[in-house]
Motif scaffolding. Structure first.
Motif, PDB file in Angstrom:
ATOM      1  N   GLY A  17      40.181  31.150  35.128  1.00 62.32           N
ATOM      2  CA  GLY A  17      39.324  32.321  35.289  1.00 62.32           C
ATOM      3  C   GLY A  17      40.177  33.566  35.130  1.00 62.32           C
ATOM      4  O   GLY A  17      40.824  33.757  34.105  1.00 62.32           O
ATOM      5  N   TYR A  18      40.215  34.412  36.169  1.00 60.58           N
ATOM      6  CA  TYR A  18      41.088  35.585  36.150  1.00 60.58           C
ATOM      7  C   TYR A  18      42.297  35.401  37.068  1.00 60.58           C
ATOM      8  O   TYR A  18      42.984  36.382  37.390  1.00 60.58           O
ATOM      9  CB  TYR A  18      40.300  36.835  36.557  1.00 60.58           C
ATOM     10  CG  TYR A  18      39.281  37.252  35.532  1.00 60.58           C
ATOM     11  CD1 TYR A  18      39.672  37.850  34.333  1.00 60.58           C
ATOM     12  CD2 TYR A  18      37.915  37.034  35.737  1.00 60.58           C
ATOM     13  CE1 TYR A  18      38.742  38.211  33.380  1.00 60.58           C
ATOM     14  CE2 TYR A  18      36.979  37.402  34.791  1.00 60.58           C
ATOM     15  CZ  TYR A  18      37.404  37.996  33.614  1.00 60.58           C
ATOM     16  OH  TYR A  18      36.467  38.362  32.662  1.00 60.58           O
ATOM     17  N   THR A  19      42.566  34.173  37.466  1.00 59.43           N
ATOM     18  CA  THR A  19      43.776  33.864  38.223  1.00 59.43           C
ATOM     19  C   THR A  19      44.843  33.397  37.249  1.00 59.43           C
ATOM     20  O   THR A  19      44.602  32.481  36.464  1.00 59.43           O
ATOM     21  CB  THR A  19      43.503  32.766  39.276  1.00 59.43           C
ATOM     22  OG1 THR A  19      42.583  33.260  40.248  1.00 59.43           O
ATOM     23  CG2 THR A  19      44.788  32.352  39.974  1.00 59.43           C
ATOM     24  N   ALA A  20      46.018  34.023  37.277  1.00 56.06           N
ATOM     25  CA  ALA A  20      47.106  33.684  36.359  1.00 56.06           C
ATOM     26  C   ALA A  20      48.376  33.391  37.152  1.00 56.06           C
ATOM     27  O   ALA A  20      48.747  34.142  38.051  1.00 56.06           O
ATOM     28  CB  ALA A  20      47.352  34.818  35.369  1.00 56.06           C
TER      29      ALA A  20
ATOM     30  N   THR B  49      35.462  31.454  43.493  1.00 46.92           N
ATOM     31  CA  THR B  49      35.894  32.809  43.163  1.00 46.92           C
ATOM     32  C   THR B  49      36.100  33.577  44.479  1.00 46.92           C
ATOM     33  O   THR B  49      35.770  33.083  45.558  1.00 46.92           O
ATOM     34  CB  THR B  49      34.842  33.527  42.311  1.00 46.92           C
ATOM     35  OG1 THR B  49      33.611  33.621  43.076  1.00 46.92           O
ATOM     36  CG2 THR B  49      34.558  32.768  41.020  1.00 46.92           C
TER      37      THR B  49
ATOM     38  N   ASP C   7      42.365  35.803  41.477  1.00 50.87           N
ATOM     39  CA  ASP C   7      40.905  35.826  41.533  1.00 50.87           C
ATOM     40  C   ASP C   7      40.406  34.542  42.186  1.00 50.87           C
ATOM     41  O   ASP C   7      39.459  33.915  41.729  1.00 50.87           O
ATOM     42  CB  ASP C   7      40.314  35.986  40.127  1.00 50.87           C
ATOM     43  CG  ASP C   7      38.796  36.148  40.160  1.00 50.87           C
ATOM     44  OD1 ASP C   7      38.294  36.779  41.117  1.00 50.87           O
ATOM     45  OD2 ASP C   7      38.119  35.630  39.261  1.00 50.87           O
TER      46      ASP C   7
ATOM     47  N   ARG D 290      36.388  26.763  36.369  1.00 52.32           N
ATOM     48  CA  ARG D 290      36.268  27.819  35.371  1.00 52.32           C
ATOM     49  C   ARG D 290      37.099  27.459  34.137  1.00 52.32           C
ATOM     50  O   ARG D 290      37.862  26.489  34.149  1.00 52.32           O
ATOM     51  CB  ARG D 290      36.764  29.158  35.957  1.00 52.32           C
ATOM     52  CG  ARG D 290      35.854  29.767  36.997  1.00 52.32           C
ATOM     53  CD  ARG D 290      36.515  30.933  37.714  1.00 52.32           C
ATOM     54  NE  ARG D 290      37.569  30.471  38.624  1.00 52.32           N
ATOM     55  CZ  ARG D 290      38.323  31.272  39.363  1.00 52.32           C
ATOM     56  NH1 ARG D 290      38.166  32.578  39.285  1.00 52.32           N
ATOM     57  NH2 ARG D 290      39.254  30.778  40.162  1.00 52.32           N
TER      58      ARG D 290
ATOM     59  N   GLN E 149      47.998  37.268  38.486  1.00 50.98           N
ATOM     60  CA  GLN E 149      46.661  37.785  38.774  1.00 50.98           C
ATOM     61  C   GLN E 149      46.014  36.896  39.817  1.00 50.98           C
ATOM     62  O   GLN E 149      46.264  35.686  39.857  1.00 50.98           O
ATOM     63  CB  GLN E 149      45.782  37.803  37.513  1.00 50.98           C
ATOM     64  CG  GLN E 149      46.120  38.910  36.523  1.00 50.98           C
ATOM     65  CD  GLN E 149      45.201  38.855  35.310  1.00 50.98           C
ATOM     66  OE1 GLN E 149      45.432  38.123  34.364  1.00 50.98           O
ATOM     67  NE2 GLN E 149      44.124  39.635  35.361  1.00 50.98           N
TER      68      GLN E 149
ATOM     69  N   THR F 283      46.161  29.937  33.338  1.00 52.66           N
ATOM     70  CA  THR F 283      45.134  30.937  33.626  1.00 52.66           C
ATOM     71  C   THR F 283      43.851  30.204  33.976  1.00 52.66           C
ATOM     72  O   THR F 283      43.353  29.398  33.186  1.00 52.66           O
ATOM     73  CB  THR F 283      44.903  31.859  32.419  1.00 52.66           C
ATOM     74  OG1 THR F 283      46.137  32.468  32.037  1.00 52.66           O
ATOM     75  CG2 THR F 283      43.902  32.950  32.759  1.00 52.66           C
TER      76      THR F 283
ATOM     77  N   ASP G  14      28.194  32.276  38.148  1.00 48.93           N
ATOM     78  CA  ASP G  14      28.681  32.251  36.761  1.00 48.93           C
ATOM     79  C   ASP G  14      28.123  31.084  35.956  1.00 48.93           C
ATOM     80  O   ASP G  14      28.597  30.804  34.844  1.00 48.93           O
ATOM     81  CB  ASP G  14      30.214  32.241  36.734  1.00 48.93           C
ATOM     82  CG  ASP G  14      30.797  31.120  37.599  1.00 48.93           C
ATOM     83  OD1 ASP G  14      30.025  30.244  38.037  1.00 48.93           O
ATOM     84  OD2 ASP G  14      32.016  31.134  37.838  1.00 48.93           O
TER      85      ASP G  14
END
Length: 291
Positions: free
Chosen positions: A54-57, A215, A145, A33, A143, A52, A25
């Motif tokens: 990246g795409y981890t929440a 990731t 990721d 991230r 989430q 949040t 990335d």
């Protein structure tokens, strides 16, 4: 823990990129991230935060309740952790799939945060040996990721910063006992000092190098990870090795030094952001589905 399948060609691509300090990335090996932090997002808690990464929440809520101090430390309060791995985060958490991970995360968080070097537990004492504040910290994974530990630790620090504990007045009753009264004024509260609350930095060994904030794809290429909790002064409060692979002493030393460096640099901008957000007061614009 959520996992993904990575082909041999993808592994070679990821390994060669990390070797040259250029990840898929575009980040360097010690870069995080994009991160978003929002506090005071759950109305029926004493403190809350959503992070949040990246795409981890991750969503954290804190409730303060009066309890009895533990016998060994009669002049301190304590923290209790519960981690809920939502099935919405990944299909692997469906049914009882997330229970083992939730217990593992809770145990690690307890070791990292529930000690006098991380949180001023004496400030949670109301009456030594009789009453203290117990902070119930609930963590919900929304989430997944990769890099759960780092995201959760940042969310916990933000939620502790946001926590408002009602002020307690102790008076004597007619029978000579103690009577506890809680202030009804929402502005008459006690705030916690979170300067020394550590942040967790997870370093994954990929090839001959290590990366921060891996990731799921990078995690699949990693043989082992090192979880390091670091205070704002660079003091390491907890170290834990994860994964089935081995780490040689030189790698452990290099990863520990990198973790201290990254963790120490994380605290100042985090505290500045939290203070700026709080200074906005009611003018603060809430975002996301909790807004």
């Amino acid at each position: 823990m959520a996992t993904v399948q990575v082909s041999e060609a993808e592994k070679v691509y990821i390994l060669h990129g990390i070797r040259d300090d250029l990840r898929v990335d575009g980040r360097g090996c010690e870069d995080y991230r994009h991160m978003e932090i929002e506090t005071d997002v759950v109305s029926n808690t004493d403190g809350s935060a959503k992070v949040t990464l990246g795409y981890t929440a991750v969503l954290v809520g804190i409730k303060a309740e009066i309890g009895k101090p533990r016998p060994m430390v009669a002049d301190e309060g304590y923290l209790e952790f519960f981690v809920d791995c939502s099935a919405n985060a990944t299909p692997e958490f469906e049914g009882r799939g997330g229970e083992e991970l939730g217990t593992e995360l809770s145990n690690t968080l307890y070791k990292v945060f529930n000690n006098k070097h991380s949180v001023d537990l004496k400030s949670l004492c109301i009456s030594a040996g009789e009453h203290c504040w117990v902070l119930y910290i609930d963590v919900l994974l929304l989430q997944c990721d990769g890099n759960l530990y780092d995201a959760i630790s940042i969310a916990i620090k933000a939620a502790l910063f946001n926590t408002k504990i009602p002020r307690v007045n102790i008076s004597a009753d007619n029978e000579g006992g103690k009577e506890i009264e809680l202030s009804d004024d929402p502005y008459d509260c006690v705030r916690l000092n979170v300067e020394n609350v550590p942040c967790i930095v997870t370093l994954c060994k990929v090839g001959h190098r290590h990366v921060v904030d891996a990731t799921l794809q990078e995690k699949a290429c990693s043989v082992a990870s090192l979880i390091i909790s670091v205070t704002n002064k660079g003091t390491v409060t907890c170290v834990r090795k994860m994964g089935g692979g081995s780490l040689d002493p030189e790698s452990v030393f290099e990863m520990t030094e990198a973790g201290k460096r990254v963790g120490k640099a994380l605290h100042a901008p985090l505290m500045k952001l939290l203070q700026e957000e709080e200074s906005l007061g009611k003018k603060r614009h809430k975002v996301g589905f909790l807004g």
